[in-house]
Design a protein around this motif. Structure first.
Motif, mmCIF file in Angstrom:
data_model
loop_
_atom_site.group_PDB
_atom_site.id
_atom_site.type_symbol
_atom_site.label_atom_id
_atom_site.label_comp_id
_atom_site.label_asym_id
_atom_site.label_seq_id
_atom_site.Cartn_x
_atom_site.Cartn_y
_atom_site.Cartn_z
ATOM 1 N N ASP A 29 36.093 30.155 33.653
ATOM 2 C CA ASP A 29 35.808 31.058 34.776
ATOM 3 C C ASP A 29 36.919 31.075 35.824
ATOM 4 O OD1 ASP A 29 35.352 28.458 35.543
ATOM 5 O OD2 ASP A 29 33.634 28.925 36.830
ATOM 6 N N LEU A 30 38.084 30.518 35.500
ATOM 7 C CA LEU A 30 39.205 30.538 36.442
ATOM 8 C C LEU A 30 39.771 31.954 36.548
ATOM 9 C CD1 LEU A 30 41.366 29.305 38.264
ATOM 10 C CD2 LEU A 30 42.613 28.614 36.203
ATOM 11 N N THR A 31 39.960 32.409 37.765
ATOM 12 C CA THR A 31 40.508 33.738 38.018
ATOM 13 C C THR A 31 41.842 33.616 38.744
ATOM 14 O OG1 THR A 31 38.282 34.660 38.235
ATOM 15 C CG2 THR A 31 40.091 35.963 39.136
ATOM 16 N N ILE A 32 42.823 34.377 38.282
ATOM 17 C CA ILE A 32 44.117 34.454 38.973
ATOM 18 C C ILE A 32 44.165 35.765 39.733
ATOM 19 C CG2 ILE A 32 46.628 34.587 38.698
ATOM 20 C CD1 ILE A 32 46.394 32.876 36.223
ATOM 21 N N ILE A 33 44.404 35.680 41.040
ATOM 22 C CA ILE A 33 44.478 36.867 41.894
ATOM 23 C C ILE A 33 45.922 37.071 42.345
ATOM 24 C CG2 ILE A 33 43.700 37.965 44.029
ATOM 25 C CD1 ILE A 33 41.460 37.686 42.080
ATOM 26 N N PRO A 34 46.584 38.147 41.899
ATOM 27 C CA PRO A 34 47.916 38.452 42.430
ATOM 28 C C PRO A 34 47.793 39.009 43.845
ATOM 29 C CG PRO A 34 47.240 40.182 40.930
ATOM 30 C CD PRO A 34 46.149 39.138 40.892
ATOM 31 N N ALA A 35 48.596 38.507 44.749
ATOM 32 C CA ALA A 35 48.557 38.967 46.145
ATOM 33 C C ALA A 35 49.962 39.362 46.570
ATOM 34 C CB ALA A 35 48.006 37.872 47.058
#
Length: 439
Positions: free
Chosen positions: A147-153
């Motif tokens: 359930d790990l999510t990577i969010i590009p910012a």
């Protein structure tokens, strides 16, 4: 407790330094569960400050190890629960071991917390992203979390080193982390790391502005300013950012399909900019049909009233803070040297030192002259309030002065002002026509 105090102080400082700060795409950030933010890095310590102070959830950053050894900055990065990461450039090119760093970051993610990393590995002012390093992918894959999510910012600044410019944090579409088997050391296979690193690179490019060189980015900035100035409504920072992204994409496509028409538009934009510069105007100048005697009179009266009300306090604020303001800029320029990405950091940290010191001196002076109570009021209330009044007075004054200059041109060179307005509309129309071609 310390982290909360530091967040509040830096949050206020950021909102003073930048005229507008926007966070776009917050709905893409999970409210809970493990999250890794990956960001571009154009503005030194300003970049992590945005996410640390304005993120919808607490974040722990991976920060270069030398910061932890710096007296003041070391205390700040530790207050934010940052994780030290070693880099070859900080160790004279010698091989470094970041196993402890990766283990600490993975532990935070396994506990459902959020970590952030700059996968380029360094702050810079290059027009394009630097090659993405593998650390973010190795950390993410090494958790084994489904359930790990990577969010590009994406971090976007209209003028990153300038006081009272605009800034945007743009959260992009989340990336899921595929399963990868781990070896005996808990490390994922190189192929999986390389694939996720490529995905991170693509995701970061989708939320940032990047071009082949600074000339193209400057051209896009100028064209964007003309396009938005010709619009009827004001644009948000996020809307202006998305427009620049589209202009960059359109520039590349048109260069391949119809370079002659692109060159004609570029020449027209540059000629229009030269005409504005010769007259001392910006692209947001008023068109003659927008200028009437009644509207001008109402604007003048409102402006005179607004400026007159705060003038005495603003004058005091200017006198009190002028030396601190100038000193902050001089110290920042000296520290940053040739590195533009360090200027805003230098200005902010210097101002956070010199301005409170100025208030302290004002309070001590008033206390010496009129007693303790007067000193407290002067240092804690009067001086900061006067500084706020001075800031807003001079911003409003600059707007009024520009409007007065435009009105003067309307009175003596109305036909030229009309020509410039027509040219602005024509450039916007040509951009829209070219957009249909390259769509």
């Amino acid at each position: 407790m310390l982290r909360r105090v530091v967040e509040q102080i830096f949050g206020v400082a950021l909102r003073i330094f930048f005229r507008r700060i926007e966070l776009d795409g917050l709905s893409r950030v999970p409210a809970d569960g493990p999250v890794m933010f990956v960001l571009n890095h154009p503005n030194a310590l300003i970049d992590p400050a945005f996410l640390l102070c304005l993120s919808p959830r607490p974040v722990s950053f991976l920060a270069k190890a030398p910061l932890f050894k710096t007296p003041v900055l070391g205390a700040i990065v530790r207050a934010f629960d940052s994780i030290p990461v070693s880099r070859r450039q900080d160790e004279g090119g010698a091989r470094v071991d970041n196993q402890d760093t990766f283990r600490h970051a993975r532990e935070l993610l396994l506990r459902g917390q959020a970590v952030a990393i700059f996968p380029e590995g360094t702050s810079h002012s290059d027009p394009d992203l630097k090659p993405i390093k593998t650390g973010a992918a190795r950390i993410a894959l090494g958790t084994g979390l489904e359930d790990l999510t990577i969010i590009p910012a994406g971090l976007f600044y209209t003028a990153k080193a300038r006081f009272r410019s605009d800034a945007l944090v743009y959260f992009g579409a989340p990336l899921s982390v595929p399963y990868a088997p781990l070896d005996a050391r808990g490390e994922p296979p190189p192929g999986a790391v390389a694939a996720l690193t490529r995905d991170i690179d693509v995701a970061l490019r989708a939320v940032t502005l990047h071009g082949d060189d600074h000339e193209i980015l400057s051209l896009v900035e100028r064209t964007s300013d003309i396009f938005t100035a010709a619009s009827e409504e004001a644009w948000s920072v996020a809307e202006a950012f998305e427009l620049r992204q589209k202009l960059l994409t359109g520039h590349a496509r048109l260069r391949a399909r119809d370079p002659a028409r692109l060159d004609a538009l570029v020449a027209r934009v540059l000629r229009y900019q030269r005409d504005l510069a010769e007259l001392g105007l910006g692209p947001d100048h008023l068109a003659p049909h927008n200028i009437t005697f009644a509207a001008s009179l109402r604007y003048a009266l409102r402006s005179l009233f607004a400026l007159g009300v705060v003038f005495p306090l603003a004058l005091a604020g200017t006198a009190i803070h002028y030396l601190a303001y100038r000193a902050s800029g001089m110290v920042a320029a000296r520290v940053a040297g040739q590195y533009e990405d360090m200027l805003a950091t230098g200005k902010l940290l210097a101002a956070m030192t010199f301005f409170p010191l100025t208030w302290l001196l004002v309070g001590l002076g008033a206390g010496y002259a009129w007693g303790l109570q007067a000193g407290l009021v002067a240092g804690l209330l009067f001086a900061p309030t006067a500084g706020w009044a001075a800031l807003h007075f001079w911003e409003r004054f600059a707007t009024v002065r520009a409007a007065a200059h435009g009105l003067g041109l309307f009175l003596v060179r109305r036909n030229l002002l009309a020509h410039l307005s027509d040219e602005r509309r024509a450039i916007r129309a040509e951009i829209l026509a070219l957009a249909d071609i390259v769509a």
